[in-house]
Write a protein that holds these residues in place. Structure first.
Motif, PDB file in Angstrom:
ATOM      1  N   ILE A  63      -0.676  -0.136   0.709  1.00  0.00           N
ATOM      2  CA  ILE A  63       0.707   0.333   0.649  1.00  0.00           C
ATOM      3  C   ILE A  63       0.831   1.719   1.279  1.00  0.00           C
ATOM      4  O   ILE A  63       1.676   1.962   2.142  1.00  0.00           O
ATOM      5  CB  ILE A  63       1.207   0.372  -0.814  1.00  0.00           C
ATOM      6  CG1 ILE A  63       1.357  -1.039  -1.375  1.00  0.00           C
ATOM      7  CG2 ILE A  63       2.537   1.123  -0.917  1.00  0.00           C
ATOM      8  CD1 ILE A  63       1.628  -1.097  -2.863  1.00  0.00           C
ATOM      9  N   PHE A  64      -0.056   2.641   0.840  1.00  0.00           N
ATOM     10  CA  PHE A  64       0.045   4.016   1.340  1.00  0.00           C
ATOM     11  C   PHE A  64      -0.288   4.099   2.819  1.00  0.00           C
ATOM     12  O   PHE A  64       0.196   4.960   3.527  1.00  0.00           O
ATOM     13  CB  PHE A  64      -0.865   4.946   0.540  1.00  0.00           C
ATOM     14  CG  PHE A  64      -0.332   5.225  -0.834  1.00  0.00           C
ATOM     15  CD1 PHE A  64       0.945   5.748  -0.995  1.00  0.00           C
ATOM     16  CD2 PHE A  64      -1.089   4.946  -1.956  1.00  0.00           C
ATOM     17  CE1 PHE A  64       1.451   5.994  -2.256  1.00  0.00           C
ATOM     18  CE2 PHE A  64      -0.582   5.182  -3.223  1.00  0.00           C
ATOM     19  CZ  PHE A  64       0.690   5.706  -3.369  1.00  0.00           C
ATOM     20  N   ARG A  65      -1.155   3.193   3.278  1.00  0.00           N
ATOM     21  CA  ARG A  65      -1.589   3.275   4.668  1.00  0.00           C
ATOM     22  C   ARG A  65      -0.533   2.743   5.629  1.00  0.00           C
ATOM     23  O   ARG A  65      -0.303   3.342   6.672  1.00  0.00           O
ATOM     24  CB  ARG A  65      -2.879   2.469   4.827  1.00  0.00           C
ATOM     25  CG  ARG A  65      -3.628   2.830   6.059  1.00  0.00           C
ATOM     26  CD  ARG A  65      -5.005   2.262   6.037  1.00  0.00           C
ATOM     27  NE  ARG A  65      -5.356   1.867   7.384  1.00  0.00           N
ATOM     28  CZ  ARG A  65      -5.526   2.724   8.364  1.00  0.00           C
ATOM     29  NH1 ARG A  65      -5.394   4.006   8.152  1.00  0.00           N
ATOM     30  NH2 ARG A  65      -5.834   2.294   9.571  1.00  0.00           N
ATOM     31  N   ILE A  66       0.107   1.637   5.286  1.00  0.00           N
ATOM     32  CA  ILE A  66       0.973   1.019   6.287  1.00  0.00           C
ATOM     33  C   ILE A  66       2.463   1.162   6.016  1.00  0.00           C
ATOM     34  O   ILE A  66       3.242   1.236   6.959  1.00  0.00           O
ATOM     35  CB  ILE A  66       0.620  -0.481   6.488  1.00  0.00           C
ATOM     36  CG1 ILE A  66       0.848  -1.281   5.225  1.00  0.00           C
ATOM     37  CG2 ILE A  66      -0.801  -0.631   6.982  1.00  0.00           C
ATOM     38  CD1 ILE A  66       0.687  -2.776   5.430  1.00  0.00           C
ATOM     39  N   ALA A  67       2.861   1.216   4.746  1.00  0.00           N
ATOM     40  CA  ALA A  67       4.291   1.066   4.454  1.00  0.00           C
ATOM     41  C   ALA A  67       5.088   2.319   4.796  1.00  0.00           C
ATOM     42  O   ALA A  67       4.691   3.423   4.446  1.00  0.00           O
ATOM     43  CB  ALA A  67       4.486   0.708   2.990  1.00  0.00           C
ATOM     44  N   THR A  68       6.226   2.124   5.490  1.00  0.00           N
ATOM     45  CA  THR A  68       7.129   3.243   5.712  1.00  0.00           C
ATOM     46  C   THR A  68       8.151   3.311   4.578  1.00  0.00           C
ATOM     47  O   THR A  68       8.565   4.381   4.172  1.00  0.00           O
ATOM     48  CB  THR A  68       7.863   3.109   7.057  1.00  0.00           C
ATOM     49  OG1 THR A  68       8.401   1.792   7.153  1.00  0.00           O
ATOM     50  CG2 THR A  68       6.910   3.330   8.216  1.00  0.00           C
ATOM     51  N   THR A  69       8.536   2.164   4.055  1.00  0.00           N
ATOM     52  CA  THR A  69       9.456   2.106   2.922  1.00  0.00           C
ATOM     53  C   THR A  69       8.930   1.048   1.963  1.00  0.00           C
ATOM     54  O   THR A  69       8.198   0.153   2.381  1.00  0.00           O
ATOM     55  CB  THR A  69      10.884   1.699   3.364  1.00  0.00           C
ATOM     56  OG1 THR A  69      11.191   2.387   4.554  1.00  0.00           O
ATOM     57  CG2 THR A  69      11.903   2.029   2.311  1.00  0.00           C
ATOM     58  N   SER A  70       9.328   1.164   0.702  1.00  0.00           N
ATOM     59  CA  SER A  70       8.855   0.172  -0.245  1.00  0.00           C
ATOM     60  C   SER A  70       9.902  -0.051  -1.319  1.00  0.00           C
ATOM     61  O   SER A  70      10.781   0.779  -1.540  1.00  0.00           O
ATOM     62  CB  SER A  70       7.539   0.634  -0.879  1.00  0.00           C
ATOM     63  OG  SER A  70       7.735   1.876  -1.507  1.00  0.00           O
ATOM     64  N   ILE A  71       9.780  -1.205  -1.948  1.00  0.00           N
ATOM     65  CA  ILE A  71      10.649  -1.502  -3.082  1.00  0.00           C
ATOM     66  C   ILE A  71       9.739  -1.886  -4.240  1.00  0.00           C
ATOM     67  O   ILE A  71       8.722  -2.554  -4.033  1.00  0.00           O
ATOM     68  CB  ILE A  71      11.657  -2.627  -2.754  1.00  0.00           C
ATOM     69  CG1 ILE A  71      12.626  -2.849  -3.915  1.00  0.00           C
ATOM     70  CG2 ILE A  71      10.952  -3.929  -2.403  1.00  0.00           C
ATOM     71  CD1 ILE A  71      13.780  -3.757  -3.543  1.00  0.00           C
ATOM     72  N   PHE A  72      10.066  -1.411  -5.441  1.00  0.00           N
ATOM     73  CA  PHE A  72       9.239  -1.719  -6.601  1.00  0.00           C
ATOM     74  C   PHE A  72       9.982  -2.682  -7.510  1.00  0.00           C
ATOM     75  O   PHE A  72      11.098  -2.391  -7.956  1.00  0.00           O
ATOM     76  CB  PHE A  72       8.901  -0.431  -7.361  1.00  0.00           C
ATOM     77  CG  PHE A  72       8.003  -0.664  -8.554  1.00  0.00           C
ATOM     78  CD1 PHE A  72       6.636  -0.801  -8.392  1.00  0.00           C
ATOM     79  CD2 PHE A  72       8.532  -0.750  -9.834  1.00  0.00           C
ATOM     80  CE1 PHE A  72       5.808  -1.021  -9.494  1.00  0.00           C
ATOM     81  CE2 PHE A  72       7.714  -0.981 -10.932  1.00  0.00           C
ATOM     82  CZ  PHE A  72       6.346  -1.113 -10.752  1.00  0.00           C
TER      83      PHE A  72
ATOM     84  N   ILE B 124       7.888  -0.872   8.377  1.00  0.00           N
ATOM     85  CA  ILE B 124       6.950  -1.706   7.618  1.00  0.00           C
ATOM     86  C   ILE B 124       7.374  -1.557   6.163  1.00  0.00           C
ATOM     87  O   ILE B 124       7.230  -0.487   5.571  1.00  0.00           O
ATOM     88  CB  ILE B 124       5.487  -1.277   7.818  1.00  0.00           C
ATOM     89  CG1 ILE B 124       5.129  -1.385   9.306  1.00  0.00           C
ATOM     90  CG2 ILE B 124       4.563  -2.138   6.963  1.00  0.00           C
ATOM     91  CD1 ILE B 124       3.681  -1.042   9.609  1.00  0.00           C
ATOM     92  N   PHE B 125       7.939  -2.630   5.629  1.00  0.00           N
ATOM     93  CA  PHE B 125       8.584  -2.582   4.328  1.00  0.00           C
ATOM     94  C   PHE B 125       7.693  -3.284   3.320  1.00  0.00           C
ATOM     95  O   PHE B 125       7.383  -4.469   3.495  1.00  0.00           O
ATOM     96  CB  PHE B 125       9.946  -3.270   4.426  1.00  0.00           C
ATOM     97  CG  PHE B 125      10.773  -3.183   3.185  1.00  0.00           C
ATOM     98  CD1 PHE B 125      11.566  -2.079   2.947  1.00  0.00           C
ATOM     99  CD2 PHE B 125      10.760  -4.215   2.262  1.00  0.00           C
ATOM    100  CE1 PHE B 125      12.345  -1.996   1.806  1.00  0.00           C
ATOM    101  CE2 PHE B 125      11.532  -4.134   1.114  1.00  0.00           C
ATOM    102  CZ  PHE B 125      12.325  -3.021   0.886  1.00  0.00           C
ATOM    103  N   ALA B 126       7.267  -2.578   2.289  1.00  0.00           N
ATOM    104  CA  ALA B 126       6.369  -3.180   1.298  1.00  0.00           C
ATOM    105  C   ALA B 126       7.164  -3.617   0.076  1.00  0.00           C
ATOM    106  O   ALA B 126       7.961  -2.844  -0.461  1.00  0.00           O
ATOM    107  CB  ALA B 126       5.293  -2.188   0.892  1.00  0.00           C
TER     108      ALA B 126
ATOM    109  N   ALA C  77       4.759   7.239  -0.831  1.00  0.00           N
ATOM    110  CA  ALA C  77       4.191   8.530  -1.237  1.00  0.00           C
ATOM    111  C   ALA C  77       5.251   9.372  -1.952  1.00  0.00           C
ATOM    112  O   ALA C  77       4.966  10.053  -2.935  1.00  0.00           O
ATOM    113  CB  ALA C  77       3.652   9.272  -0.014  1.00  0.00           C
ATOM    114  N   TRP C  78       6.483   9.264  -1.455  1.00  0.00           N
ATOM    115  CA  TRP C  78       7.572  10.003  -2.077  1.00  0.00           C
ATOM    116  C   TRP C  78       7.819   9.481  -3.492  1.00  0.00           C
ATOM    117  O   TRP C  78       7.999  10.247  -4.435  1.00  0.00           O
ATOM    118  CB  TRP C  78       8.833   9.860  -1.212  1.00  0.00           C
ATOM    119  CG  TRP C  78       9.980  10.696  -1.682  1.00  0.00           C
ATOM    120  CD1 TRP C  78      10.231  11.995  -1.365  1.00  0.00           C
ATOM    121  CD2 TRP C  78      11.023  10.295  -2.568  1.00  0.00           C
ATOM    122  NE1 TRP C  78      11.351  12.431  -1.994  1.00  0.00           N
ATOM    123  CE2 TRP C  78      11.870  11.414  -2.742  1.00  0.00           C
ATOM    124  CE3 TRP C  78      11.330   9.105  -3.241  1.00  0.00           C
ATOM    125  CZ2 TRP C  78      12.997  11.373  -3.560  1.00  0.00           C
ATOM    126  CZ3 TRP C  78      12.447   9.060  -4.057  1.00  0.00           C
ATOM    127  CH2 TRP C  78      13.268  10.179  -4.211  1.00  0.00           C
TER     128      TRP C  78
END
Lengths: 387, 263
Positions: free
Chosen positions: B216-225, B44-46, B240-241
């Protein structure tokens, strides 16, 4: 202790805003005095600019706000003017002499980066503006041609039975464009036949040729006016509706959803609308022919003392296939133009409520213009071919 | 792990999304430049960032609705950007998209909305299509609303129905634009649960555009800002990291709602 000048306040009865300019060594000191209120008359930056131009040029601009009473955002506006003027001459501005509140707000105004500068009508010479306008028209024309091309391709797929659309949508669109328009088409064509008869009667009666009212109304309606009036009505009803429907679907992302599903909006939305009008316009035209002739008959038989039989016989003798068929073809072409104009405006509508309204307006205007141009072309063609 | 690892330019492994050096622009106005990232199957990519930074624009590029100014997008190692229209159409059939407002086709009932993609791309019997539509609606808690029109239900229900429609063809990749926009906290949480549930049960990959931290914190495994000021992607990693370890203060501030860091 809070200084009286350390926050926005509107001191009543105090004196107006004052600006004094002073050279302190290499620096320009701008003294601010009195009460600065946005509703009152405010000093401009002209004097400051003149001082900045003086030789030798100031090394820095400073402020002295010892005499400053109450202030509001007017000080900031003045400050902005000074900063712009100094910035243009590469002279630094020090805010140290200003009340902390002013300094903080000035910092705040500065830290927000300038973004989203959109291209607008360029200022400057009329030639530049004309060029910009020309490019816009050229781009718009390219877009329209692109739309026509896509519509033609989608129509080709429709004819080969490979377009994706819903038959129930097409049936509903045909009903809305045709059956639902019968009332207004009846009224307008009947009245138009009536008016045509009156206009003709005034002239023809002078020669004792009232019977030719039947020819005038019959030929006039069947050859041109029935198709023309029906097309104008359809442009106002269906053309505007198509633009508004497609424009709204664009706002709500329904058209994007179609694309994302891999369904062409051209096939799914535009083709059924075009087909609906192309199918219904000839039928509406024939119906308007009859209603117009009926309108003429009411005047002829009712007011001009022509017998019913004579009026009917005169009409049937006057109207023939060489007038009827071109009339119906014209109606079909007008229907095609109105549908394309409506759908084109809807598909290129912007994404807001007012943009949808604009699209509907433009759909009607461009539809009516297209009808009139096509009508003119048709007259020339029939004159050349002697029809 | 690096703050913003730059993916290699090698061919991507199969069944994954790879974006390479993507620059997005509206005519002369550059929205974002040089964005590269990978999304592995099942993630799940945010896509996160401030309002108006180009999150939705990035999603539209990934769906081929906008053409990149430069760079390329690959699905399963095959270029989507350079693919001919038919190949794009085939790729699109493997995607599901949930738009911000649901974007249900307003002239059709909920069941018809879900049925349309099925009618287009399957040879199922109308009765079977109807059964699948009912099933999909019951998955999002809308059983019994088959014959309602989108205008007759609430915003949250419309979004869930939009999700049901996006799932119609059991897509491999789901794109979701602002799932929380316009929803109350409870409905928003329900939608998040639904996304997690679908990701776990079907193994669907999700690409979610959002700025809602809770989500974001609940579902995303990875994210891009995506950073508005630098106009590029400044961080990639688990949210979270990034909140605790990102070297970019803007990223940490975003993930902490701009509040000071208490360590």
């Amino acid at each position: 202790m809070i200084e009286p000048s350390d926050g926005p306040s509107a001191a009543h009865g105090a004196d107006g805003a004052r600006v004094s300019l002073e050279r302190a060594g290499d620096d320009l000191v701008i003294g601010l005095g009195g009460t600065w209120q946005i509703r009152a008359h405010l000093p401009g930056t002209t004097a400051v600019e003149a001082a900045l131009e003086s030789t030798p040029a100031p090394r820095e601009v400073r402020f002295d706000s010892a005499d400053l009473g109450g202030w509001d955002s007017s000080v900031l506006a003045f400050l902005q003017g000074v900063e712009d003027a100094a910035g243009a001459r590469a002279i630094p501005v020090s805010l140290d002499g200003l009340p902390t509140g002013v300094r903080r707000l000035a910092e705040l105004a500065r830290t927000v980066p300038e973004r989203g500068v959109r291209p607008e009508v360029p200022r400057g010479s009329p030639v530049r503006r004309l060029g910009w306008l020309g490019l816009r028209i050229y781009e718009g024309a390219l877009e329209d041609i692109g739309f026509l091309g896509e519509a033609a391709l989608a129509f080709g797929r429709f004819l080969r039975g490979r377009a994706s659309y819903r038959r129930s949508d097409l049936r509903l669109l045909i009903q809305q464009a045709g059956a639902d328009a019968l009332g207004i088409v009846s009224l307008v064509s009947f009245l138009f036949g009536l008016i045509l008869a009156f206009v003709g009667a005034v002239q023809l009666e002078q020669f004792g040729a009232s019977i030719y009212v039947a020819d005038l109304v019959g030929v006039g309606m069947v050859r041109d006016m029935a198709a023309f009036m029906t097309a104008i009505i359809v442009a106002g009803r269906s053309g505007a509706a198509y633009a508004a429907q497609l424009g709204t679907m664009k706002v709500t992302e329904e058209i994007d959803a179609l694309r994302a599903t891999g369904i062409s909006p051209m096939e799914f939305l535009v083709v059924p609308r075009v087909v609906a009008l192309v199918v219904m316009m000839p039928l509406l035209t024939v119906y308007a022919d009859l209603m117009g002739i009926l309108g003429g008959y009411v005047v002829g038989a009712g007011l001009l003392h022509i017998t019913s039989a004579a009026y009917v016989q005169q009409t049937t003798a006057a109207v023939n296939m060489t007038q009827f068929v071109p009339g119906v073809i014209k109606g079909t072409v007008y229907g095609l133009l109105v549908a394309l104009a409506g759908c084109n405006q809807g598909m290129k509508a912007g994404s807001s409520a007012s943009a949808v309204g604009d699209a509907a307006t433009r759909a009607v205007v461009s539809g009516v213009v297209a009808i009139i141009v096509a009508c003119g072309v048709a007259q020339v063609i029939s004159w050349v071919f002697g029809i | 792990m690096n703050d913003a690892p730059s993916p290699s330019d090698d061919a991507a492994p199969s069944d994954q999304i790879s974006v390479r050096h993507l620059t997005m622009a509206y005519e002369d106005f550059v929205v974002m430049r040089d964005i590269s990232f990978d999304v592995s199957p099942g993630e799940i990519f945010a896509i996160m960032g401030g309002s108006g930074c180009g999150k939705s624009t990035l999603m539209r590029h990934m769906l081929g609705m906008l053409e990149p100014a430069s760079g390329e997008i690959f699905y399963s190692g095959e270029s989507f950007t350079r693919a001919p229209p038919e190949a794009r159409g085939r790729a699109l059939r493997r995607f599901g998209v949930l738009f911000q407002g649901g974007a249900l086709w307003s002239s059709m009932t909920l069941a018809e909305n879900i049925a349309l993609p099925l009618e287009e791309y399957t040879d199922l019997h109308p009765a079977e299509i109807r059964d699948i539509a009912t099933l999909k609606l019951s998955l999002v808690g809308l059983r019994g609303f088959e014959d309602y029109y989108p205008s007759e239900i609430s915003g949250g229900m419309r979004k869930r129905a939009g999700l049901a429609r996006a799932m119609a063809l059991d897509p491999a990749i789901m794109f979701v634009d602002e799932p929380s926009a316009g929803l109350d906290p409870v409905s928003s949480r329900l939608l998040d649960d639904l996304i997690l549930e679908l990701s776990e049960s079907f193994g669907t990959t999700f690409v979610v555009v959002t700025h809602e931290l809770a989500s974001i914190f609940r579902i995303a495994t990875t994210s891009i800002f995506l950073d508005t000021n630098t106009r590029t992607a400044t961080a990639i990693g688990p949210p979270a990291w990034l909140r605790d370890h990102s070297e970019d203060p803007a990223v940490r501030a975003f993930l902490r709602r701009g509040e000071a860091e208490h360590e």
